[in-house]
Design a protein around this motif. Structure first.
Motif, PDB file in Angstrom:
ATOM      1  N   TYR A   1      -0.729   2.167  -3.714  1.00 14.68           N
ATOM      2  CA  TYR A   1      -0.182   3.509  -3.514  1.00 14.68           C
ATOM      3  C   TYR A   1       0.636   3.926  -4.728  1.00 14.68           C
ATOM      4  N   ASP A   2       0.299   5.082  -5.259  1.00 10.91           N
ATOM      5  CA  ASP A   2       1.012   5.677  -6.392  1.00 10.91           C
ATOM      6  C   ASP A   2       1.972   6.719  -5.828  1.00 10.91           C
ATOM      7  N   ARG A   3       3.263   6.366  -5.785  1.00 13.54           N
ATOM      8  CA  ARG A   3       4.246   7.273  -5.194  1.00 13.54           C
ATOM      9  C   ARG A   3       4.366   8.579  -5.973  1.00 13.54           C
TER      10      ARG A   3
ATOM     11  N   LEU B   1      -3.564  -2.640   1.438  1.00 16.35           N
ATOM     12  CA  LEU B   1      -2.623  -1.613   1.013  1.00 16.35           C
ATOM     13  C   LEU B   1      -1.402  -2.265   0.357  1.00 16.35           C
ATOM     14  N   THR B   2      -1.130  -1.882  -0.882  1.00 12.75           N
ATOM     15  CA  THR B   2       0.072  -2.371  -1.557  1.00 12.75           C
ATOM     16  C   THR B   2       0.929  -1.180  -1.959  1.00 12.75           C
ATOM     17  N   VAL B   3       2.219  -1.325  -1.742  1.00 14.58           N
ATOM     18  CA  VAL B   3       3.201  -0.319  -2.139  1.00 14.58           C
ATOM     19  C   VAL B   3       4.232  -1.043  -2.989  1.00 14.58           C
ATOM     20  N   GLY B   4       4.190  -0.820  -4.293  1.00 14.64           N
ATOM     21  CA  GLY B   4       5.027  -1.596  -5.184  1.00 14.64           C
ATOM     22  C   GLY B   4       4.620  -3.059  -5.092  1.00 14.64           C
ATOM     23  N   ALA B   5       5.582  -3.936  -4.811  1.00  8.55           N
ATOM     24  CA  ALA B   5       5.295  -5.361  -4.703  1.00  8.55           C
ATOM     25  C   ALA B   5       4.956  -5.772  -3.267  1.00  8.55           C
ATOM     26  N   ARG B   6       4.982  -4.821  -2.327  1.00  9.14           N
ATOM     27  CA  ARG B   6       4.761  -5.143  -0.922  1.00  9.14           C
ATOM     28  C   ARG B   6       3.277  -5.089  -0.554  1.00  9.14           C
TER      29      ARG B   6
ATOM     30  N   ASP C   1       6.979   8.854   0.505  1.00 13.16           N
ATOM     31  CA  ASP C   1       7.762   7.990  -0.381  1.00 13.16           C
ATOM     32  C   ASP C   1       7.303   6.534  -0.344  1.00 13.16           C
ATOM     33  N   GLY C   2       6.237   6.239   0.422  1.00 13.77           N
ATOM     34  CA  GLY C   2       5.686   4.893   0.449  1.00 13.77           C
ATOM     35  C   GLY C   2       6.241   3.998   1.525  1.00 13.77           C
ATOM     36  N   VAL C   3       7.058   4.521   2.408  1.00  7.91           N
ATOM     37  CA  VAL C   3       7.603   3.724   3.504  1.00  7.91           C
ATOM     38  C   VAL C   3       6.588   3.693   4.649  1.00  7.91           C
ATOM     39  N   LEU C   4       6.258   2.487   5.101  1.00  5.89           N
ATOM     40  CA  LEU C   4       5.279   2.326   6.173  1.00  5.89           C
ATOM     41  C   LEU C   4       6.002   2.153   7.500  1.00  5.89           C
ATOM     42  N   ASP C   5       5.599   2.948   8.476  1.00  2.00           N
ATOM     43  CA  ASP C   5       6.133   2.847   9.834  1.00  2.00           C
ATOM     44  C   ASP C   5       5.015   2.282  10.713  1.00  2.00           C
TER      45      ASP C   5
END
Length: 500
Positions: free
Chosen positions: A54-56, A92-97, A159-163
């Motif tokens: 994911y590119d924020r 799915l990767t968001v930053g290092a997550r 903003d890349g926060v996963l709920d």
């Protein structure tokens, strides 16, 4: 119809994202496919390596295949047949997550060919009913944020926060690919339809094809020989049991509650393995039609290869049965111990035969539990010790559930003579499976020694009683007459004039 389930169905399940325009799919101007399996990850698809980063900044995903082993394997993704899109399983990767595996809607091709960054390598033709099977890769393909298929397993904010309502990465993956459960039902239905059609063809051919009889100058139909008829009759009994099981499992899938999903998914997997592994039905039917059965024009030759495809699709049968067996060992109660046989029971009584089968199911269940404990501390060693008994448990469980579904369907029949034929057919189905287990069942007290000795005769008697009804039983499969009439081997004039 399979792509409508896994591909389009997955998109329609997304009730979180803004509505997508699916007009091109509905009009068949574009078709869809489902890309999950990778070259290095088949039954362990939860470990797949295709990445969607994911590119924020741009609020986009970058879909990428990191190496050849991560390429998607086998679905039909070439430009053949017009524009295509795919629902792609990617990490799915968001930053290092690493948030786990999610599904993404990805356009693959349009009227001009493959889309930028999408590569396909055509695979060789396979036996059966081949399509344009390919190996598919992605080279930093940019996707809009709306490409993500969302749900309770995950909603991604800008903003890349996963709920996510599901805590573990594995649970998210299983929720994302839950349409595969319906796919297993589809694969079972496909193999079942092939078996029913093959039997309708072979039984009609056995009535039309005449051979030399015991008296000089007299010719008799193949169906007059019990050695020929019995092999088709036992397969017909199995096809009836398969049909009843598939319908019962489908109904459970439709009506199950969320809390019962794990059990029903396991039941679907067990049924898929048992039904698709019954490809000996189509093999037997082909053999009973002799050389003519080898020609595809006569409607039999490709059924077995098609069943092979169903065995592998939507989860390889052995792998899904191993998973089911492992879950059943301690996650399901063992069948209750049946009362011992007295010797007065009839081997043509399906209720008695079903009780005997319960003894085998209980034996394998308790044996698997014992073997797990004797396997030591290493998890793989424990499973290896218990796997043979666990797989025997799954098979016996499948046969028992099929017999139960058969009994439930037969109980709805009100015509006495028809009901008796179905009871005999169910007894034939069960007795054929009891005989190979007779040593175990004798040891368990579910059969007496005299019943073990009498079982082959009882099987022969059931076959003789059911023989006159074989044609009616297979006609009830309701294979379209237009199809049967189009097959050269079922043209009476051709059958009688040839020597095959």
């Amino acid at each position: 119809m399979r792509w409508r389930n896994t591909s389009l169905g997955s998109v329609l399940d997304d009730e979180v994202s803004p509505a997508r325009d699916l007009t091109r799919f509905e009009e068949l101007a574009s078709t869809g496919t489902f890309l999950c399996t990778e070259q290095d990850h088949g039954n362990d698809a939860a470990a797949l390596e295709t990445v969607a980063r994911y590119d924020r900044v741009r609020e986009e995903f970058v879909l990428h295949t990191p190496h050849e082993g991560a390429r998607k394997y086998m679905p039909n993704t070439s430009p053949v047949g017009g524009p295509k899109s795919a629902v792609v399983a990617a990490r799915l990767t968001v930053g290092a997550r690493d948030e786990g595996v999610f599904l993404f809607l990805v356009p693959l091709s349009d009227e001009q060919g493959m889309r930028p960054g999408v590569t396909v390598e055509l695979l060789p033709d396979r036996v059966g009913s081949p399509v344009d099977h390919c190996v598919t890769g992605f080279e930093h393909v940019r996707l809009p944020r709306t490409a993500l298929i969302q749900g309770e397993h995950g909603r991604l904010a800008p903003d890349g926060v996963l709920d996510s309502a599901l805590g573990s990465v594995r649970k998210r993956y299983l929720h994302a690919i839950r349409r595969v459960g319906i796919g297993k039902l589809c694969m079972s239905a496909s193999a079942l339809g092939g078996s029913r059609t093959a039997l309708a063809i072979a039984v009609r051919y056995a009535r039309l094809r005449h051979v030399s009889g015991p008296t000089a100058g007299v010719r008799v139909p193949l169906a007059a020989h019990r050695s020929h008829q019995a092999r088709l009759l036992t397969r017909t009994a199995t096809a009836y049991a398969m049909t009843c099981l598939h319908r019962a499992v489908t109904e459970e899938w439709i009506s199950h509650s969320p809390g019962d999903r794990a059990r029903v998914e396991r039941l679907v997997a067990v049924a898929k393995g048992w039904i698709t592994w019954a490809r000996d039905i189509t093999t037997e039917c082909r053999e009973r039609c002799g050389a003519r059965g080898l020609f595809p024009v006569n409607g039999l030759a490709e059924f077995t290869a098609d069943a092979d495809g169903a065995i592998t699709a939507e989860g390889d049968n052995l792998a899904v049965w191993c998973k089911a067996g492992a879950e059943m060992i301690f996650g399901q109660e063992a069948a209750p111990a049946p009362r011992p046989a007295t010797g007065h029971e009839s081997l043509a009584d399906p209720a008695f035969l079903r009780r005997a089968l319960a003894a085998a199911e209980r034996h394998w269940h308790l044996t698997a539990r014992r073997d797990v404990h004797e396997g030591g501390r290493d998890p793989l060693a424990r499973w290896n010790q218990a796997s043979a008994a666990a797989l025997a448990l799954v098979e016996t469980f499948a046969v028992a559930r099929a017999a139960d579904a058969f009994a439930t369907a037969g109980a709805r029949v009100t015509h006495p003579a028809t009901r008796q034929v179905l009871d005999d057919l169910r007894a034939l189905f069960l007795l054929e499976r009891i005989i190979p287990l007779s040593g175990l069942l004798l040891a368990e007290g579910a059969l007496t020694a005299e019943q073990v000795r009498a079982a082959p005769t009882a099987l022969n008697d059931l076959t003789a009683r059911l023989g006159p009804h074989l044609a009616a039983l297979t006609e009830a499969f309701d294979v379209p007459e237009e199809h049967l009439a189009s097959l050269p081997l079922l043209t009476a004039r051709t059958v009688l004039r040839t020597g095959t």
